[in-house]
Design an enzyme around this catalytic site. Structure first.
Site, mmCIF file in Angstrom:
data_model
loop_
_atom_site.group_PDB
_atom_site.id
_atom_site.type_symbol
_atom_site.label_atom_id
_atom_site.label_comp_id
_atom_site.label_asym_id
_atom_site.label_seq_id
_atom_site.Cartn_x
_atom_site.Cartn_y
_atom_site.Cartn_z
ATOM 1 N N SER A 131 0.834 -1.201 0.000
ATOM 2 C CA SER A 131 0.000 0.000 0.000
ATOM 3 C C SER A 131 0.876 1.262 0.000
ATOM 4 C CB SER A 131 -0.958 -0.045 1.189
ATOM 5 O OG SER A 131 -1.956 0.937 1.078
ATOM 6 N N ASP A 228 -9.935 -4.459 -4.734
ATOM 7 C CA ASP A 228 -9.355 -3.519 -3.778
ATOM 8 C C ASP A 228 -10.260 -2.290 -3.710
ATOM 9 O OD1 ASP A 228 -7.853 -1.629 -2.378
ATOM 10 O OD2 ASP A 228 -5.954 -2.289 -3.260
ATOM 11 N N HIS A 258 -7.631 -5.386 -0.657
ATOM 12 C CA HIS A 258 -6.521 -4.449 -0.494
ATOM 13 C C HIS A 258 -5.347 -5.053 0.277
ATOM 14 C CE1 HIS A 258 -4.340 -0.723 -0.243
ATOM 15 N NE2 HIS A 258 -4.319 -0.785 1.069
#
Length: 284
Positions: A131, A228, A258
């Site tokens: 991320s 996601d 995600h």
């Protein structure tokens, strides 16, 4: 590699990883020791370091995350099984490191990553960014190309906070500017939002990289889930288009979320790193 050269041996390693993962969930696991890096006028950084062969692997967590997540734990186990070094750490204000989360910025966390590369590891590293960690790995690769052997982005969130803010209606942006903070919605904590200051957002603008070519020449692997709901998968496609490296692969997982922490997601991550270690060792 010395310890898992054949498909059968690699399969064995992954089975072992899965079993160790189950032990980890039940609390029965040998861990590397938490160490603390003392820096002048900066917070102490908490890290865990596994010594081993090069290229080493460094894990960069996501926003408000820490080095004790499933991907980071599994990555260390995999590196241990192959005899390669691995380092995972907590950013300033996160996990076991000193400081409060709200006092730090993208720029401060970039400095944390550069400190790790400069002071805590030896030789070029495979940077694995989850991320926001995917954004930071790109910034680190630009600043320390000689320390970056390859990049593996998991749900890469390049420019994410800035892009999300810019996409808001004008009225909402005005309210945030008047209040001085943004309650950024999330499913990953009890409050249902992260409080981001306007100063944090303005500072983040200085580190945006998707508006122009990204002069990174090392191998790049980007894994993203089509489901996601936090960071759109097309961000990884944008990164792939912008980086100048000719060795870029994007893997889109149809049911991937995600966090990409399901068993098959983690298996793909370690297979990807295993393949990169093979490639880099052969090139070396």
């Amino acid at each position: 590699m010395d310890m898992a050269d054949t498909p059968e041996e690699k399969s064995f390693v992954l089975d072992l990883l899965s079993k160790r993962h189950q032990l980890q969930l039940s609390g029965v696991r040998h861990k590397t020791t938490i160490q603390y890096a003392t820096r002048a006028d900066l917070p102490k950084l908490a890290y865990r370091k596994l010594k081993g062969k090069s290229p080493g692997v460094v894990f960069l967590p996501g926003f408000a995350s820490h080095m004790g997540g499933q991907k980071a734990e599994a990555l260390e186990e995999f590196c241990k099984s192959l005899g390669h070094s691995c380092l995972r750490f907590d950013y300033s204000g996160c996990g076991s490191s000193e400081g409060e989360l709200t006092n730090y910025t993208i720029g401060a966390w970039k400095k944390d990553v550069l400190y790790v590369l400069d002071e805590l590891v030896e030789g070029p590293q495979i940077l694995v960014g989850s991320s926001m960690g995917g954004w930071l790995m790109l910034l680190a690769a630009l600043a320390r190309p000689e320390k970056t052997a390859a990049l593996v982005g998991i749900s890469t969130a390049a420019d994410h906070f800035v892009t999300a803010f810019n996409a808001l209606p004008i009225e909402t942006k005005k309210e945030i500017e008047e209040q001085g903070f943004w309650k950024f919605p999330t499913k990953h904590n009890e409050e249902g939002f992260y409080t981001l200051s306007l100063d944090f957002l303005k500072e983040a603008e200085n580190h945006c990289i998707l508006h122009s070519p990204i002069p990174v020449s090392c191998p790049v692997r980007l894994v993203h889930g089509l489901k996601d709901s936090d960071v759109p998968w097309h961000v990884s496609m944008q990164v792939a288009e912008r980086v100048l490296s000719n060795d870029v692969d994007v893997v889109l997982r149809k049911h991937g979320q995600h966090r990409m922490s399901e068993k098959e997601d983690i298996k793909l991550m370690v297979y990807t790193i295993d393949d990169l270690i093979d490639k880099l060792t052969t090139l070396g």
